[in-house]
Design an enzyme around this catalytic site. Sequence first.
Site, mmCIF file in Angstrom:
data_model
loop_
_atom_site.group_PDB
_atom_site.id
_atom_site.type_symbol
_atom_site.label_atom_id
_atom_site.label_comp_id
_atom_site.label_asym_id
_atom_site.label_seq_id
_atom_site.Cartn_x
_atom_site.Cartn_y
_atom_site.Cartn_z
ATOM 1 C CB CYS A 83 37.257 104.826 -26.246
ATOM 2 S SG CYS A 83 36.866 105.359 -27.941
ATOM 3 C CG HIS B 53 41.384 107.440 -26.086
ATOM 4 N ND1 HIS B 53 41.421 106.144 -25.638
ATOM 5 C CD2 HIS B 53 40.665 107.426 -27.247
ATOM 6 C CE1 HIS B 53 40.750 105.369 -26.485
ATOM 7 N NE2 HIS B 53 40.282 106.118 -27.461
#
Length: 510
Positions: free
Chosen positions: A341, A433
């Site tokens: 991310c 994630h």
Amino acid sequence: MGGGLLVAGTTSDAGKSVVTAGICRWLVRQGVKVAPFKAQNMSLNSFVTREGAEIGRAQAMQAQAARVEPTALMNPVLLKPGSDRSSQVVLMGKPVGEMSARGYHGGRQEALLGTVTDCLRELRGTYDAVICEGAGSPAEINLRRTDIVNMGIARAARFPVVVVGDIDRGGVFASFFGTTALLSAEDQSLVAGYLVNKFRGDVSLLEPGLDMLEGLTGRRTYGVLPFAHGLGIDEEDGLRVSLRGAVREHVVAPPVGEDVLRVAVCAVPLMSNFTDVDALAAEPGVVVRFVDRAEELADADLVIVPGTRGTVKALEWLRERGLAGALARRAAEGRPVLGICGGYQVLGERIEDDVESKAGTVDGLGLLPVRVRFAVEKTLARPVGSALGEPVEGYEIHHGVAEVLGGTPFISDDNGHSLDGCRAGSVWGTHWHGSLESDSFRRAFLREVAAAAGRRYVPAPDTSFEALREEQLDRLGDLIEEHADTDALLRLIESGAPSGLPFIAPGAPA
């Protein structure tokens, strides 16, 4: 049943999250249809529900403990800090803007009470019981007027309150007494009693103090939970780095191969979803640690740059500490690096950010052929795909939109079309994630890392992260069942706080 309970705490990190999860797991094992609830959560560890709503990761964990699908109803307000004084406000799973602490507590929070009580009412209409988690301490007298998460929600729902205290920190009797004595008479009437957490030693030595506490307050203690090692349950507080970062604190099984793998996680500012590395730490022979100095990367077989709520700030921090140079040297030497991310964005060539930091165009580390532009709209998704020939799923929470200009695809769909991320040499990056929780993908990735690092490491063939998580949640349920007065807790949930609880002076200030 239609009842409920608020689990409050004498302090932050007293154990409210795990106690709430433990009660949920104990109840569902008794055949009770139960749901968790936290009106307002401040955390950088978040999760995306099936309907695309962002909620606190702790509430997703508690929903799993209750064996129900998490929804936005379980955490209607999520605050994601961007600095010491401001946070992004996420309402019913969607971001609604940035707000200062003064602005939020100055009126916005109180205005959300209706939304919060509506969510709780809907859950109570669907489930037999709702177990609520408070935040911080209910005795934060400077914030009581606008409180919607502690006594504010308890009073609105007429829920009994059990206050959890961490005896491992010391001062638990004073904390229990002082917490109660700083509440108004009406709030005190809902405080049914206490729950001691993280006790070490002989309970018989503690019992005289519990009897004296009941004599002073008129309130009993509902249980003494022992200190339990190895409860690697999702952390709630993203402002505090968990140097544990592991599913298990105790020594795991020895490595299958001849070597271990050492994983270093850069402890970037405003680190978010550092639970991503828990699945790695669950693997026998994988050692995970958080680092903040360049020299700590020297013996690492894999370096992870994790997610962050402040991508540009993290980039500056990496450069200031010499970690950026160490990462560049690793890439040049073909030593593995993974960005997740915000960490993926940092590894790219350029970042255009007029949304999060408002820093404009900033040069990235240039380790991946990626350019990132921050969009006002946040991406919230639960994607599935494949990587390294194995199925993988995850969740996305980001404003940055990546334009991949080269390298090879990292995560693809069934037809081989790129879904997310890329790879350049020994550097990987993805917005997803939770991808490392996919067991077969995690094993394939660790084999790639071991080969690139020259380690004779072999992933265990049977590690199931899902099974390990279930094992830990069952342990939480066992702690409640074995060390709390569950009959008395059930009466509280069904019937509310006992009548006639005495007032403890001085009470809340006028």
